[in-house]
Design an enzyme around this catalytic site. Structure first.
Site, short mmCIF file in Angstrom:
data_model
loop_
_atom_site.label_atom_id
_atom_site.label_comp_id
_atom_site.label_asym_id
_atom_site.label_seq_id
_atom_site.Cartn_x
_atom_site.Cartn_y
_atom_site.Cartn_z
CE1 TYR A 291 -62.29 -59.63 -35.67
CE2 TYR A 291 -59.98 -59.90 -35.42
CZ TYR A 291 -61.35 -60.10 -36.02
OH TYR A 291 -61.11 -61.29 -37.18
CB CYS A 292 -63.47 -61.61 -31.92
SG CYS A 292 -63.88 -63.27 -31.84
CG LEU A 293 -64.30 -64.11 -27.20
CD1 LEU A 293 -64.32 -64.49 -28.70
CD2 LEU A 293 -63.63 -65.04 -26.44
N GLY A 295 -64.47 -57.30 -28.39
CA GLY A 295 -65.39 -56.29 -28.35
C GLY A 295 -66.43 -56.61 -27.60
CG PHE A 319 -63.80 -54.21 -35.91
CD1 PHE A 319 -64.50 -53.53 -36.10
CD2 PHE A 319 -62.53 -54.05 -35.78
CE1 PHE A 319 -64.19 -51.80 -36.34
CE2 PHE A 319 -62.03 -52.77 -36.02
CZ PHE A 319 -62.96 -51.75 -36.29
#
Length: 560
Positions: A291-293, A295, A319
């Site tokens: 998720y975010c960083l 990812g 994500f």
């Protein structure tokens, strides 16, 4: 000292942008004449609007409409004189300034975006919606309550000032405490090192999917964004669907972690967690979720694993995660050499970057919603919005170590090394094209942190089958999108490796919107990439060195 007075942003960078704009505008008589003509046209439009409004019985004539995301003038009072004149003149003036700050030959693209962005910030400050004498909603509330709204607003102001003077809170609101009201999905911390705690969640079904899931959240946030209240917890949803779920909880670093590098985050984070998950479950492959960083970090790890012949990943799910930072959105306005020099000095001095130092920049990205509309609501209307779990989580901020964050900003945001094939792991370059596992990517329509077109580049960069979801909502709210959430829709692209690559705008124009949450579409995709069902694995495994240490949510998430 400079960072403290400028909300962590470089005034040198801003000055260079304004200078570039002003000098080139002064040498562009054609643009000057165009702006003069546009100014006269807008004056004529406004005069026509005033005449039409005076003649119309309902006073609803309009010469310009706000942008779809601009809700400042939604109250019915703005449709009648004199308030309609206030809003229409402001919107025309705002449009003229957009014309004045864009399309000037010679100005660099970065400087043009900076000047246009900051001109919007200045105009937002003087919007007629911000002043009680020119806002019909405030006037109406004042007459209804006899001025009690201003008393309540003053009390809100005093409370906010007191909170600020007392210093930042130690964590989330008392109404949403991790382990009590949020982050309550049952589980155990089964591994801990100097950077992470690994949480294993208790199964909720008699059998589970054969491949476990490892979630890598961003280190810039507490992990429980994915385990908020029980009704909107993605982790609880996965467990309920028969998945064995593990999640990393990052340490909130202090001065002693100043020299922790980005590669330390990879090595002590997802790589150490993969070892633990495999030892506990005995599964040969694992579904990786970032998720975010998180990812971005997981993508780096996956590319390095592909290079080295490590085939433990069954799939990737990313994500709101960017791997190409060529178009990072408006957050990229705050990343250049001058800005990095300022941030690196701050982090060198303190040993870390507190997220609150960049809070001003993040609020400016959505100043209409996060600054001025809140000012009107709290201090002029006297409203105090009820805190929810997402707002409480957002206040539970974290820090970034000096070396890691400097590496991240310079190598990703500034140089775009990962997408360009220059990023090195273990002294050797990695390439995203080497990732061959099936990938599920999610982007959100109004994401100011990871714009969806930037996330869409995964479809072009990875040589594998990719299912791409574009959902409505923002960076956080679009991901926390549980089934039954009202108003949620999404588009789904199934791109197979070897097919012609789609254009993002052409795809969105033709792709049908599907009502509801994207979560079921993702869990169906996970089911298709699972090899069957097995008995639930044990909670931890003492004989392999992964005995349960404490109950979830663990200790790291509670660090102030």
């Amino acid at each position: 000292m400079l960072a403290s007075s400028s909300m962590g942003m470089s005034p040198i960078s801003l000055l260079a942008a304004w200078q570039d704009w002003l000098l080139h505008l002064s040498l562009a008589p054609g643009k000057q004449a165009e702006l003069a003509l546009k100014g006269l046209e807008k004056i004529q439009r406004f005069r026509g609007f005033l005449a039409a409004s005076a003649a119309a019985a309902d006073g609803r004539a309009a010469c310009i409409t706000p942008l779809p995301q601009d809700r400042r003038f939604a109250h019915p009072g703005w449709q009648s004189l004199p308030f309609s004149a206030f809003s229409q003149s402001f919107l025309l003036w705002q449009q003229w300034w957009h014309n004045a700050t864009t399309g000037i030959a010679g100005v660099s693209g970065k400087h043009e975006r900076l000047v246009e962005f900051y001109s919007r910030q200045v105009l937002d400050m003087v919007s007629p919606s911000n002043f009680p004498a020119t806002n019909p909603e405030v006037i109406e509330r004042t007459m209804q309550e006899g001025g009690a709204n201003f008393v309540a607003g003053f009390q809100n102001l005093l409370a906010d000032l007191t909170d600020h003077l007392d210093g930042p809170p130690d964590g989330a609101s008392d109404a949403f405490r991790p382990g009590h009201e949020v982050a309550v999905t049952p589980g155990e911390v089964v591994f801990r090192n100097e950077l992470i705690e690994l949480i294993q969640y208790r199964p909720a079904t008699g059998t589970v999917k054969a491949e476990p899931i490892l979630i890598v959240p961003a280190w810039i946030m507490k992990y429980y964004i994915l385990d908020l209240s029980p009704e909107n917890s993605l982790i609880r949803h996965l467990v309920g669907q028969g998945h064995t779920v593990f999640c990393i909880s990052w340490r909130n670093p202090g001065r002693e972690q100043r020299d922790v590098s980005f590669d330390d985050y990879r090595r002590l984070g997802p790589m150490a967690a993969l070892d633990a998950v495999q030892a506990i479950t005995g599964s040969a492959t694992i579904h990786g979720v970032g998720y975010c960083l998180g990812g971005t970090l997981l993508s780096v790890a996956a590319a390095a694993m592909a290079r080295d012949g490590d085939d433990r990943l069954a799939s990737l799910s990313l994500f709101a995660a960017q791997v190409d930072f060529d178009e990072p959105g408006e957050i990229g306005l705050f990343i250049d050499e001058s800005q990095l020099a300022l941030l690196e000095d701050v982090m060198w001095s303190e040993g870390y970057l507190d997220q609150r130092r960049m809070a001003g920049a993040f609020r400016m990205l959505r100043s209409q919603d996060l600054v001025w509309s809140r000012l009107v609501s709290r201090y002029l209307l006297g409203d105090r919005p009820e805190l929810n779990d997402l707002m409480a989580w957002n206040a539970d901020s974290t820090r970034m170590p000096y070396r890691m964050h400097a590496d991240y900003l310079r190598q990703f945001f500034l140089n775009n090394d990962l997408a360009q094939g220059r990023f090195r792991v273990g002294g050797r370059a990695i390439h995203l094209e080497d990732i061959r596992v099936p990938t599920f990517a999610v982007a959100t329509e109004t994401d100011h942190v990871a714009p969806w077109r930037s996330v869409f580049k995964l479809v072009h960069l990875l040589n594998t089958d990719i299912d791409f979801v574009l959902t409505n909502g923002g960076h956080n709210a679009g991901i926390v999108s549980e089934p039954g959430h009202p108003g949620r829709v999404y588009r789904l692209l199934s791109h197979r490796d070897g097919q012609p690559h789609p254009d993002p705008d052409g795809w969105t124009a033709s792709a049908p919107k599907q009502p509801g949450s994207w979560w079921p579409a993702w869990t169906d995709w996970l089911d298709r990439h699972s090899s069957g069902e097995v008995a639930p694995p044990p909670m931890g495994r003492a004989d392999a060195g992964y005995a349960p240490l404490c109950a979830a949510p663990g200790h790291y998430v509670l660090q102030p």
